[in-house]
Design a protein around this motif. Sequence first.
Motif, PDB file in Angstrom:
ATOM      1  N   TYR A  74      -7.848   5.855  -3.229  1.00 52.21           N
ATOM      2  CA  TYR A  74      -8.713   5.994  -2.048  1.00 52.21           C
ATOM      3  C   TYR A  74      -8.400   7.291  -1.307  1.00 52.21           C
ATOM      4  CZ  TYR A  74      -9.591   1.148  -3.122  1.00 52.21           C
ATOM      5  OH  TYR A  74      -9.915   0.002  -3.784  1.00 52.21           O
ATOM      6  N   GLU A 101     -13.689   6.680  -3.085  1.00 53.73           N
ATOM      7  CA  GLU A 101     -12.851   6.151  -4.154  1.00 53.73           C
ATOM      8  C   GLU A 101     -12.814   7.206  -5.251  1.00 53.73           C
ATOM      9  OE1 GLU A 101     -13.104   2.534  -7.299  1.00 53.73           O
ATOM     10  OE2 GLU A 101     -13.566   2.038  -5.202  1.00 53.73           O
ATOM     11  N   LYS A 152      -4.591   6.875  -0.836  1.00 53.88           N
ATOM     12  CA  LYS A 152      -3.921   5.571  -0.730  1.00 53.88           C
ATOM     13  C   LYS A 152      -4.045   4.857  -2.060  1.00 53.88           C
ATOM     14  CE  LYS A 152      -4.464   5.033   4.167  1.00 53.88           C
ATOM     15  NZ  LYS A 152      -5.557   5.255   5.045  1.00 53.88           N
ATOM     16  N   ASP A 153      -2.955   4.271  -2.498  1.00 50.74           N
ATOM     17  CA  ASP A 153      -2.903   3.519  -3.755  1.00 50.74           C
ATOM     18  C   ASP A 153      -3.446   4.319  -4.937  1.00 50.74           C
ATOM     19  OD1 ASP A 153      -1.794   1.372  -2.419  1.00 50.74           O
ATOM     20  OD2 ASP A 153      -3.749   0.478  -1.992  1.00 50.74           O
ATOM     21  N   THR A 181       0.833  -1.192   0.000  1.00 49.71           N
ATOM     22  CA  THR A 181       0.000   0.000   0.000  1.00 49.71           C
ATOM     23  C   THR A 181       0.870   1.246   0.000  1.00 49.71           C
ATOM     24  OG1 THR A 181      -1.673  -1.179   1.277  1.00 49.71           O
ATOM     25  CG2 THR A 181      -1.823   1.192   1.256  1.00 49.71           C
ATOM     26  N   SER A 182       0.522   2.185  -0.873  1.00 45.95           N
ATOM     27  CA  SER A 182       1.233   3.462  -0.877  1.00 45.95           C
ATOM     28  C   SER A 182       0.257   4.555  -0.453  1.00 45.95           C
ATOM     29  CB  SER A 182       1.803   3.769  -2.258  1.00 45.95           C
ATOM     30  OG  SER A 182       0.768   4.017  -3.173  1.00 45.95           O
ATOM     31  N   SER A 183       0.753   5.503   0.306  1.00 49.76           N
ATOM     32  CA  SER A 183      -0.078   6.597   0.793  1.00 49.76           C
ATOM     33  C   SER A 183       0.628   7.914   0.502  1.00 49.76           C
ATOM     34  CB  SER A 183      -0.320   6.450   2.290  1.00 49.76           C
ATOM     35  OG  SER A 183      -1.212   7.434   2.718  1.00 49.76           O
TER      36      SER A 183
END
Length: 192
Positions: A170, A100, A166-167, A2-4
Amino acid sequence: MTSSKQLEVQSEDRTPQKWCVSLREDKFEAFLSQGNPTVRKVFGDGSLFSPFLFRKFFDPSDAFPLWEFESDILLSHLRSSGQTTVDWLQTDKDYVLKAELPGVGKNSVQVYVENGKVVEISGLWRHQKEPKTKEWRSGHWWEHGYVRRLELPENADWKRIEASVKDEIYLEIRIPKCDIPHGKEEGAEDSE
């Protein structure tokens, strides 16, 4: 993995005549009926940016008092069919919006706070073919981008709003609640 990514929440947006062209229901229906799958993903049922998110048509460029409503009530028709990609809630400490984003290429989402009263989420879903001489938000904005403007609650501490993605899809916005009621300055005494 996961990337934020933290987003900069901007408080100054000097775009002239931003959102001056209102999205009308008939115009939106015609636009949506063109059958573009990307348009359906951006503005379709359950999207934060859909004018029909709250069952009745509501131009997303107009500010909506989101936190006056319970998400379970407003989104019940979408949740029962598993169509919603948005949620909001409040805790003792803050208001939270989760949504989203339209996953169309590299996300260009921006978050603005307007006069401490409105939080605005916007971005491009399609790049303009013409030169950047004309700002996309001052014309038929839905042909290039998306927006959702939300009224901030009275006890929102707009100077401490945090936004992250996020990703790349999100979005989460956290709006802390003020420790001090509006109209009371730190150190100010009540007069009787």
